[in-house]
Design a protein around this motif. Sequence first.
Motif, mmCIF file in Angstrom:
data_model
loop_
_atom_site.group_PDB
_atom_site.id
_atom_site.type_symbol
_atom_site.label_atom_id
_atom_site.label_comp_id
_atom_site.label_asym_id
_atom_site.label_seq_id
_atom_site.Cartn_x
_atom_site.Cartn_y
_atom_site.Cartn_z
ATOM 1 N N MET A 40 46.591 18.779 50.338
ATOM 2 C CA MET A 40 47.101 19.205 51.419
ATOM 3 C C MET A 40 48.723 18.983 51.941
ATOM 4 N N SER B 15 52.319 21.503 56.889
ATOM 5 C CA SER B 15 52.638 22.706 56.930
ATOM 6 C C SER B 15 54.144 23.507 57.653
ATOM 7 N N GLU C 135 50.033 29.714 59.939
ATOM 8 C CA GLU C 135 49.882 29.187 59.223
ATOM 9 C C GLU C 135 47.844 30.078 58.818
ATOM 10 N N ARG C 136 47.637 30.536 59.914
ATOM 11 C CA ARG C 136 46.220 31.336 59.729
ATOM 12 C C ARG C 136 46.163 31.901 59.751
ATOM 13 N N ILE D 14 48.780 33.350 57.153
ATOM 14 C CA ILE D 14 48.762 33.517 55.573
ATOM 15 C C ILE D 14 47.802 33.051 54.688
ATOM 16 N N GLN D 15 46.807 31.945 55.459
ATOM 17 C CA GLN D 15 45.492 32.187 54.942
ATOM 18 C C GLN D 15 44.575 33.229 54.935
ATOM 19 N N LEU D 16 44.910 34.176 56.437
ATOM 20 C CA LEU D 16 43.677 35.441 55.899
ATOM 21 C C LEU D 16 44.156 36.201 55.555
ATOM 22 N N ALA E 101 46.048 36.194 52.774
ATOM 23 C CA ALA E 101 45.439 35.690 50.740
ATOM 24 C C ALA E 101 44.289 35.689 50.282
ATOM 25 N N ARG E 102 43.653 36.158 51.508
ATOM 26 C CA ARG E 102 42.503 36.345 51.165
ATOM 27 C C ARG E 102 41.990 37.582 50.507
ATOM 28 N N PRO F 223 48.302 32.715 47.535
ATOM 29 C CA PRO F 223 49.170 32.327 48.474
ATOM 30 C C PRO F 223 50.422 32.361 48.742
ATOM 31 N N ARG G 202 52.060 34.308 51.239
ATOM 32 C CA ARG G 202 53.029 33.085 52.909
ATOM 33 C C ARG G 202 54.719 34.785 52.411
#
Length: 202
Positions: A1, A4, A11-12, A14-16, A18-19, A25, A29
Amino acid sequence: MTQSIAGPEIERLIQLLARLPGLGPRSARRAALHLVKKKDTTLLEPLARVTAEAAANVRLCSVCGNVDTRDPCSVCADTRRDDTVIVVVEDVADLWALERAGATRGRYHVLGGSLSPLDGIGPDDLNIATLIERTRAGGVAEVILAVNATVEGQTTAHYITDQLSGTGVKVTRLAHGVPVGGELDYLDDGTLAAAMKSRTPF
Ligand SMILES: [Zn+2]
């Protein structure tokens, strides 16, 4: 990992992002950074508003399976459409593609996927029973199977054709062949063979 480099909210985000299809990723970003830099007026806040509105209002059309903010959907509610034709597609994206192309003035039916015994997807997992019901209700002269030219798409097409046999409704499918502007030398063998097989009188 990896460590961050931004707060948990970013971060959240970016994660969403990325889906989303087509965003890995790295581009997620980049998109997130672009959004937070344009926080106030131009992007992030308007996007948050319309996303919340869409989330509150999006629903499946009870007639055709399309996604819209009203039920029946805009296409089903359009009185200028041809009620005698139903165009069957696997996904809403296919419906949108056909609409962009202005390819038909018929009605649609969105299956929500294709038959795939290997993945455990059978007729009951798709929006097929409602299609048969709509067709049997009368007034439909033609069902156009605009499914993908994949094994699953063709399996689905055969299944629906079987289900509609004896109803008197004409069942057709999209032609397989040379794309508009395509050069024969660049086509894959399968496309070329299919084009030869489904040749038409000149
Ligand atoms: Zn609809």
